[in-house]
Design a protein around this motif. Structure first.
Motif, mmCIF file in Angstrom:
data_model
loop_
_atom_site.group_PDB
_atom_site.id
_atom_site.type_symbol
_atom_site.label_atom_id
_atom_site.label_comp_id
_atom_site.label_asym_id
_atom_site.label_seq_id
_atom_site.Cartn_x
_atom_site.Cartn_y
_atom_site.Cartn_z
ATOM 1 N N LYS A 132 2.848 -3.703 7.771
ATOM 2 C CA LYS A 132 1.639 -3.095 8.334
ATOM 3 C C LYS A 132 1.415 -3.551 9.774
ATOM 4 O O LYS A 132 0.940 -2.779 10.617
ATOM 5 N N LYS A 180 -6.330 4.703 -6.052
ATOM 6 C CA LYS A 180 -7.529 5.143 -5.335
ATOM 7 C C LYS A 180 -7.313 6.596 -4.928
ATOM 8 O O LYS A 180 -6.276 6.926 -4.355
ATOM 9 N N ASP A 216 0.786 -0.950 12.690
ATOM 10 C CA ASP A 216 -0.417 -1.034 13.533
ATOM 11 C C ASP A 216 -0.054 -0.957 15.012
ATOM 12 O O ASP A 216 -0.812 -0.410 15.825
ATOM 13 N N GLU A 237 -1.140 -1.032 -4.405
ATOM 14 C CA GLU A 237 -2.249 -0.088 -4.513
ATOM 15 C C GLU A 237 -1.702 1.291 -4.165
ATOM 16 O O GLU A 237 -0.873 1.427 -3.255
ATOM 17 N N SER A 286 0.856 -1.192 0.000
ATOM 18 C CA SER A 286 0.000 0.000 0.000
ATOM 19 C C SER A 286 0.886 1.235 0.000
ATOM 20 O O SER A 286 1.635 1.475 0.953
ATOM 21 N N TYR A 325 -4.219 5.717 5.331
ATOM 22 C CA TYR A 325 -3.846 4.509 6.072
ATOM 23 C C TYR A 325 -5.083 3.690 6.467
ATOM 24 O O TYR A 325 -5.048 2.458 6.487
ATOM 25 N N LYS A 326 -6.173 4.374 6.759
ATOM 26 C CA LYS A 326 -7.407 3.678 7.139
ATOM 27 C C LYS A 326 -7.913 2.773 6.008
ATOM 28 O O LYS A 326 -8.603 1.780 6.260
ATOM 29 N N LEU A 327 -7.561 3.125 4.771
ATOM 30 C CA LEU A 327 -8.042 2.348 3.617
ATOM 31 C C LEU A 327 -7.024 1.299 3.153
ATOM 32 O O LEU A 327 -7.348 0.462 2.307
ATOM 33 N N ALA A 328 -5.809 1.368 3.701
ATOM 34 C CA ALA A 328 -4.736 0.499 3.207
ATOM 35 C C ALA A 328 -5.019 -0.967 3.519
ATOM 36 O O ALA A 328 -5.370 -1.326 4.642
ATOM 37 N N LYS A 329 -4.846 -1.814 2.510
ATOM 38 C CA LYS A 329 -5.081 -3.252 2.659
ATOM 39 C C LYS A 329 -3.791 -4.055 2.525
ATOM 40 O O LYS A 329 -3.824 -5.293 2.580
ATOM 41 N N GLY A 330 -2.679 -3.382 2.343
ATOM 42 C CA GLY A 330 -1.437 -4.064 2.028
ATOM 43 C C GLY A 330 -0.772 -4.744 3.204
ATOM 44 O O GLY A 330 -1.044 -4.449 4.371
ATOM 45 N N ASP A 331 0.123 -5.662 2.882
ATOM 46 C CA ASP A 331 0.994 -6.285 3.886
ATOM 47 C C ASP A 331 2.109 -5.319 4.277
ATOM 48 O O ASP A 331 2.642 -5.387 5.369
#
Length: 639
Positions: free
Chosen positions: A168, A59, A172, A34, A6, A77-83
């Motif tokens: 991520k 996006k 987190d 992404e 991401s 960051y709230k939308l990030a789906k990446g590893d």
């Protein structure tokens, strides 16, 4: 499937550069990504430029109101789906192989939380060319994690945040939604990440950092420099980096919380300037634990330090207090006394117990202003005369931790405190073994064969103790031919560590094997002692090793006192194991001879170990020494 990356790109008024920045992502050789672009209320044509790109991996979030870089990043960051996560600035460029190489690095090093890279710094503005040359050279001078951390300890951050690729899961763990920071940047996040895990750089230029008149850090240079300077002065950051091994060791063990007796008639404010790693601080920890277990109410006021985490892990109440240096100036004294009096009143304190220079000055001042009784513990021979004269005379009791310390006080202060001095040594308990991971495989961790024999030296690597560590290394090097499969273990940290590391490397090179192991400061040294044949050290090290049934060779700040045995116990106590007095200066041949004797006499080692444990339990029992301290409190309080 390849892990998803991401890429979060906050942009604000960068229509002149955003095309080139986005294209550098589209041209990546690694394709599973992404790109989350947050247009942070741009007032130029930035939004239009972004919408020209048609790629399903892009996006776009269009924020109507400009909120700042950090808030914009948080939205992405709230939308990030990446590893993996990285922030990409909208005016910079990534090399085409950046994602490929950084993903490969992290996939091959699963324990690494992040990785950076080298940079090129470029500009089209003549005014910034010299800046670019400097930035590029200095950023690319720090590659390995130890170089990076030494730079941070020295007050400089050699990492540009957008060069990082971060797991991520790690992000987190430290995630901060930056809404109320004093400066709109991610330096705080960067330092938290580096506290969490070491970082190093791929030795390739993978990020092209642009300098131009409207660049964020150009416009806000003064604020950025002030904020970074403030963050780098944070002692918790420096402690975490300097004592990373220590904290790592601490996190592997759990502590039983102490039960606090809020109704105790004896209420102690334990004053200690800082909680660094050393014998004084360990002594304060152990008597505080024992006092609380005996029902005494204790609060610790301190500026903090690496050992603060251990105190807190037991549930000991810590109050942060701004001790600033060894001497308290008259200008600061009144304010500090008022602050301490506030603590005294809030906690209903009726006696102070102080240990180091600034603490002693403030305790004596509290007595002068409020007649609050205080006890002083003198831990060694290093106290300045003016501090002793100004603080010991009015104390209720002056505790000397050894006979040489008592003799020093008698010599300097004479009859003025003669009736007040008591000798109460450091205390020890066999419970320290029960609370340790006795099954920990130190040999496996360090790559030492299970048949290998270990000599363990433990001490702070400062002052004369660095010289003692050097003598140990030279003695060890003389024994390698005599005792095959012999290994040296050095536990400790300090200003002398770097020189000891160099000498250890020379011995390892000569042996063509890693036979000297430096493990840094440790929160729990007991597993290392238990796996050693002989322990070399002084003071608390000697006591802890003996309680583990290990033969000890005493060497300390003052010099050498040799093997601790039943025959030599009196002189060892009188000299406090070489730390407060000594028979002779540290001597390579003498130490080598004593090690040879112990390594050659297995049964003698066992007998000395058994006796040492018994002697410690009788002479240095923590319950006995703490009862004597409680009696000093009662005498001061007339109870």
């Amino acid at each position: 499937m390849d892990p998803l990356v991401s890429i979060i790109m906050p942009v604000y008024n960068c229509d002149a550069y955003v095309d080139e920045s986005i294209r550098s992502i589209l041209q990546q050789t690694y394709t599973n990504w992404e790109l989350i672009i947050i247009n942070d209320g741009s007032e130029d044509k930035t939004f239009d430029k972004i919408t020209n790109f048609k790629d399903s991996r892009i996006k776009l979030i269009n924020m109507k109101i400009h909120k700042g870089l950090s808030s914009a990043f948080s939205e992405g960051y709230k939308l990030a789906k990446g590893d993996y996560i990285l922030r990409h600035d909208g005016d910079d460029i990534s090399a085409s192989k950046r994602l490929e190489l950084q993903v490969s690095y992290l996939e091959n090093k699963p324990k690494a939380a992040m990785v950076s890279c080298l940079i090129s710094c470029f500009t089209l503005e003549p005014i910034f060319r010299s800046d670019c040359i400097f930035i590029e050279r200095i950023q690319n001078s720090y590659v390995h994690y130890d170089q990076i951390e030494k730079a941070i300890l020295g007050g400089f951050i050699p990492i540009l945040f957008p060069t990082l690729m971060i797991r991520k899961s790690a992000y987190d763990e430290i995630y901060i939604e930056n809404k109320n920071l004093s400066f709109d940047d991610q330096t705080t996040v960067l330092l938290k990440l580096i506290e969490l895990c070491p970082v190093e750089k791929i030795d390739n230029i993978l990020y092209h950092y642009r300098r131009h008149p409207t660049a964020y850090h150009i416009i806000n240079r003064k604020d950025y420099e002030q904020d970074t300077s403030r963050l780098l002065k944070n002692t918790s950051v420096k402690n975490q980096l300097k004592y990373r091994e220590f904290y790592g060791d601490l996190s592997s063990s759990t502590k039983n919380k102490l039960i606090i007796n809020e109704k105790s008639p004896i209420r102690v404010l334990m004053l200690v300037d800082a909680l660094n790693i050393g014998g004084t601080e360990t002594h304060v920890l152990n008597i505080t634990k024992q006092l609380i277990e005996m029902g005494v109410y204790v609060v610790v006021a301190t500026s903090g330090g690496p050992m603060e985490a251990i105190f807190s892990s037991y549930g000991i109440k810590i109050i942060k207090f701004p001790f600033d240096g060894d001497y308290i100036s008259n200008k600061k004294k009144n304010g500090m006394i008022k602050q301490l009096k506030g603590i005294v009143d809030k906690e209903n304190i009726n006696i102070i117990h102080c240990h180091l220079f600034a603490s002693m000055q403030l305790a004596s001042e509290l007595y002068r202003n409020y007649q609050l009784p205080y006890v002083v513990t003198i831990h060694g021979l290093f106290y300045p005369n003016d501090i002793l004269f100004s603080t010991c005379i009015k104390a209720s009791t002056v505790i000397a931790v050894s006979i040489p310390v008592k003799n020093m006080l008698d010599r300097k202060l004479g009859n003025r405190i003669k009736s007040k001095i008591v000798v109460i040594p450091n205390g020890i308990s066999s419970d320290i073994i029960k609370g340790s991971d006795i099954n920990r495989d130190i040999r496996k961790e360090l790559g030492i064969p299970q048949s290998g024999k270990i000599l363990c030296y433990c001490s702070r690597l400062d002052w004369n103790k660095t010289d003692a560590a050097r003598v140990f290394l030279f003695s060890f090097s003389k024994l390698l031919d005599k005792f095959p499969n012999l290994h040296a273990l050095i536990i400790g940290d300090g200003n002398g560590r770097e020189s000891i590391e160099k000498e250890a490397q020379i011995i390892n090179d000569m042996a063509k094997d890693k036979v000297v192991h430096l493990v840094g400061a440790k929160a729990n040294v007991i597993p290392y002692y238990l796996k050693s044949s002989v322990v070399i050290g002084t003071g608390r090290v000697a006591l802890e090793a003996m309680i583990c049934k290990k033969p000890v060779i005493a060497i300390g700040n003052q010099g050498y006192t040799g093997i601790i045995t039943e025959k030599t116990k009196a002189i060892q106590w009188e000299m406090y194991f070489g730390d407060h007095a000594a028979l002779e200066k540290p001597n390579v041949s003498k130490l080598a001879d004593d090690i040879t004797f112990l390594m050659s006499e297995i049964e003698r080692r066992r007998v000395i170990g058994e006796w040492g444990k018994s002697w410690c339990e009788k002479k240095f029992s923590i319950s006995k020494t703490t009862k004597e301290i409680v009696q000093a409190y009662k005498n001061a309080l007339n109870i």
